[in-house]
Scaffold this motif. Structure first.
Motif, PDB file in Angstrom:
ATOM      1  N   SER A  65      27.704  -7.962  -8.422  1.00  0.00           N
ATOM      2  CA  SER A  65      28.308  -8.003  -7.085  1.00  0.00           C
ATOM      3  C   SER A  65      27.996  -9.289  -6.327  1.00  0.00           C
ATOM      4  N   ILE A  66      27.422 -10.275  -7.023  1.00  0.00           N
ATOM      5  CA  ILE A  66      27.094 -11.545  -6.377  1.00  0.00           C
ATOM      6  C   ILE A  66      27.783 -12.687  -7.107  1.00  0.00           C
ATOM      7  N   ASP A  67      28.561 -13.462  -6.375  1.00  0.00           N
ATOM      8  CA  ASP A  67      29.195 -14.660  -6.932  1.00  0.00           C
ATOM      9  C   ASP A  67      28.201 -15.810  -6.780  1.00  0.00           C
ATOM     10  N   ALA A  68      27.316 -15.933  -7.748  1.00  0.00           N
ATOM     11  CA  ALA A  68      26.183 -16.854  -7.635  1.00  0.00           C
ATOM     12  C   ALA A  68      26.613 -18.291  -7.373  1.00  0.00           C
ATOM     13  N   GLY A  69      27.736 -18.701  -7.946  1.00  0.00           N
ATOM     14  CA  GLY A  69      28.175 -20.084  -7.795  1.00  0.00           C
ATOM     15  C   GLY A  69      28.432 -20.484  -6.354  1.00  0.00           C
ATOM     16  N   LYS A  70      28.763 -19.529  -5.487  1.00  0.00           N
ATOM     17  CA  LYS A  70      29.052 -19.819  -4.082  1.00  0.00           C
ATOM     18  C   LYS A  70      27.791 -20.181  -3.300  1.00  0.00           C
ATOM     19  N   PHE A  71      26.626 -19.793  -3.858  1.00  0.00           N
ATOM     20  CA  PHE A  71      25.393 -19.937  -3.080  1.00  0.00           C
ATOM     21  C   PHE A  71      24.372 -20.860  -3.737  1.00  0.00           C
ATOM     22  N   SER A  72      24.778 -21.575  -4.752  1.00  0.00           N
ATOM     23  CA  SER A  72      23.816 -22.387  -5.503  1.00  0.00           C
ATOM     24  C   SER A  72      23.360 -23.601  -4.701  1.00  0.00           C
ATOM     25  N   GLY A  73      22.133 -24.032  -4.972  1.00  0.00           N
ATOM     26  CA  GLY A  73      21.563 -25.204  -4.336  1.00  0.00           C
ATOM     27  C   GLY A  73      20.451 -25.757  -5.211  1.00  0.00           C
ATOM     28  N   ILE A  74      19.614 -26.602  -4.638  1.00  0.00           N
ATOM     29  CA  ILE A  74      18.482 -27.143  -5.378  1.00  0.00           C
ATOM     30  C   ILE A  74      17.245 -27.080  -4.510  1.00  0.00           C
ATOM     31  N   TYR A  75      16.087 -27.100  -5.146  1.00  0.00           N
ATOM     32  CA  TYR A  75      14.839 -27.277  -4.425  1.00  0.00           C
ATOM     33  C   TYR A  75      13.944 -28.185  -5.247  1.00  0.00           C
ATOM     34  N   VAL A  76      13.047 -28.866  -4.568  1.00  0.00           N
ATOM     35  CA  VAL A  76      12.115 -29.778  -5.227  1.00  0.00           C
ATOM     36  C   VAL A  76      10.791 -29.040  -5.399  1.00  0.00           C
ATOM     37  N   ASP A  77      10.379 -28.846  -6.635  1.00  0.00           N
ATOM     38  CA  ASP A  77       9.166 -28.071  -6.879  1.00  0.00           C
ATOM     39  C   ASP A  77       7.909 -28.920  -6.679  1.00  0.00           C
ATOM     40  N   SER A  78       6.763 -28.306  -6.932  1.00  0.00           N
ATOM     41  CA  SER A  78       5.486 -28.979  -6.689  1.00  0.00           C
ATOM     42  C   SER A  78       5.273 -30.186  -7.588  1.00  0.00           C
ATOM     43  N   ALA A  79       6.053 -30.261  -8.688  1.00  0.00           N
ATOM     44  CA  ALA A  79       5.966 -31.415  -9.594  1.00  0.00           C
ATOM     45  C   ALA A  79       7.035 -32.462  -9.271  1.00  0.00           C
ATOM     46  N   ASN A  80       7.690 -32.295  -8.103  1.00  0.00           N
ATOM     47  CA  ASN A  80       8.724 -33.226  -7.641  1.00  0.00           C
ATOM     48  C   ASN A  80       9.948 -33.241  -8.556  1.00  0.00           C
ATOM     49  N   ARG A  81      10.277 -32.057  -9.079  1.00  0.00           N
ATOM     50  CA  ARG A  81      11.454 -31.930  -9.949  1.00  0.00           C
ATOM     51  C   ARG A  81      12.524 -31.114  -9.244  1.00  0.00           C
ATOM     52  N   ASP A  82      13.780 -31.500  -9.450  1.00  0.00           N
ATOM     53  CA  ASP A  82      14.883 -30.719  -8.896  1.00  0.00           C
ATOM     54  C   ASP A  82      15.066 -29.450  -9.708  1.00  0.00           C
ATOM     55  N   GLN A  83      15.104 -28.321  -9.019  1.00  0.00           N
ATOM     56  CA  GLN A  83      15.280 -27.034  -9.673  1.00  0.00           C
ATOM     57  C   GLN A  83      16.403 -26.272  -8.991  1.00  0.00           C
ATOM     58  N   PRO A 104      23.142 -15.084   1.771  1.00  0.00           N
ATOM     59  CA  PRO A 104      23.327 -14.414   3.059  1.00  0.00           C
ATOM     60  C   PRO A 104      22.654 -13.041   3.038  1.00  0.00           C
ATOM     61  N   ARG A 105      22.674 -12.368   4.187  1.00  0.00           N
ATOM     62  CA  ARG A 105      21.992 -11.077   4.315  1.00  0.00           C
ATOM     63  C   ARG A 105      22.453 -10.083   3.244  1.00  0.00           C
ATOM     64  N   ARG A 106      23.762  -9.967   3.031  1.00  0.00           N
ATOM     65  CA  ARG A 106      24.269  -8.977   2.065  1.00  0.00           C
ATOM     66  C   ARG A 106      23.662  -9.198   0.696  1.00  0.00           C
ATOM     67  N   GLU A 107      23.681 -10.449   0.218  1.00  0.00           N
ATOM     68  CA  GLU A 107      23.186 -10.747  -1.115  1.00  0.00           C
ATOM     69  C   GLU A 107      21.665 -10.561  -1.208  1.00  0.00           C
ATOM     70  N   CYS A 108      20.964 -10.863  -0.106  1.00  0.00           N
ATOM     71  CA  CYS A 108      19.515 -10.608  -0.089  1.00  0.00           C
ATOM     72  C   CYS A 108      19.238  -9.116  -0.254  1.00  0.00           C
ATOM     73  N   ASP A 109      20.002  -8.303   0.490  1.00  0.00           N
ATOM     74  CA  ASP A 109      19.816  -6.851   0.391  1.00  0.00           C
ATOM     75  C   ASP A 109      20.089  -6.356  -1.024  1.00  0.00           C
ATOM     76  N   LEU A 110      21.137  -6.885  -1.650  1.00  0.00           N
ATOM     77  CA  LEU A 110      21.465  -6.468  -3.011  1.00  0.00           C
ATOM     78  C   LEU A 110      20.344  -6.808  -3.991  1.00  0.00           C
ATOM     79  N   MET A 111      19.716  -7.968  -3.785  1.00  0.00           N
ATOM     80  CA  MET A 111      18.703  -8.432  -4.737  1.00  0.00           C
ATOM     81  C   MET A 111      17.384  -7.657  -4.622  1.00  0.00           C
ATOM     82  N   VAL A 112      17.125  -7.025  -3.494  1.00  0.00           N
ATOM     83  CA  VAL A 112      15.866  -6.274  -3.364  1.00  0.00           C
ATOM     84  C   VAL A 112      16.101  -4.767  -3.309  1.00  0.00           C
ATOM     85  N   MET A 113      17.360  -4.363  -3.544  1.00  0.00           N
ATOM     86  CA  MET A 113      17.700  -2.943  -3.451  1.00  0.00           C
ATOM     87  C   MET A 113      16.886  -2.096  -4.430  1.00  0.00           C
TER      88      MET A 113
END
Length: 225
Positions: free
Chosen positions: A46-64, A70-79
């Motif tokens: 029920s989640i279109d992951a491609g719509k919400f993708s991004g990047i973060y820089v981890d502790s080793a300075n690597r793009d991940q 959004p709220r709906r998808e957060c609720d789905l992931m911890v349901m």
């Protein structure tokens, strides 16, 4: 420290994992790896992951890869998680939404007070500038009234370039009358003589000048004719 890059109005998968692991630590459970959580997001029907993708820089300075949900998808992931996890995620999202409504909500009280003082000062200065502008406008209006009264008492008045030419029975082309008006305006501004605005049936609002100013302007451009 991880640096998350992504959209506003969402909660990142990195932050979601942190919240989940805070509860897991309290419950004595093994921590959830972000990479495993990412796989669950991609696999959720029920989640279109491609719509919400991004990047973060981890502790080793690597793009991940991460996701900004959004709220709906957060609720789905911890349901399927425990109720303490669901409650903590709910509280965190509510705090984020409150922060968007009040961008200073998360600041310490002393910093909030300083920011509020700065905002108040900006509003006060804007109000002062507005009052000063109105006062200047009123002063200019008073000057015009006084100048008109003085002109009336001395047998003079204000005229448009066309009206002045009509008063003195002077024949000028439209181009020359425009020159007359421009020159009268220059003389008025140089000497601090007010320039009035009057309504003309043909041309709308037009400038009018003191009779003596128009006479001087006429003399300068046409030798008095």
């Amino acid at each position: 420290m991880n640096i998350v890059l992504g959209g506003s109005g969402t909660m990142s998968s990195v932050d979601l994992v942190k919240v989940i692991n805070e509860v897991r630590a309290e419950e004595g459970k093994a921590p959830l790896e972000h990479a495993d959580f990412v796989k669950k997001i991609k696999a959720h029907p029920s989640i279109d992951a491609g719509k919400f993708s991004g990047i973060y820089v981890d502790s080793a300075n690597r793009d991940q890869v991460c996701y900004h949900l959004p709220r709906r998808e957060c609720d789905l992931m911890v349901m399927s998680d425990s109720r303490p996890v669901q409650a903590k995620v709910y509280d965190r999202i509510a705090a984020l939404e409150a922060g968007r409504a009040d961008p200073f909500a998360m600041l310490p009280p002393e910093q909030r007070a300083l920011v509020q003082l700065m905002c108040d000062n900006v509003q006060i200065k804007a109000r002062q500038a507005e009052i000063e502008a109105k006062q200047n406008e009123q002063q200019e209006s008073i000057k015009r009234i006084e100048a008109k009264q003085s002109a009336f008492e001395n047998g003079h008045s204000f005229f448009t370039a066309m009206g002045f030419c009509g008063l003195r029975d002077i024949k000028l082309s439209m181009r020359d009358m425009q020159r007359l008006g421009r020159r009268a305006g220059a003389i008025s501004r140089k000497r601090g003589v007010p320039i009035d605005r009057v309504r003309d049936a043909r041309y709308g609002m037009v400038n009018s000048y003191h009779e003596e100013t128009l006479a001087q302007a006429l003399n300068e451009i046409h030798g008095g004719m």
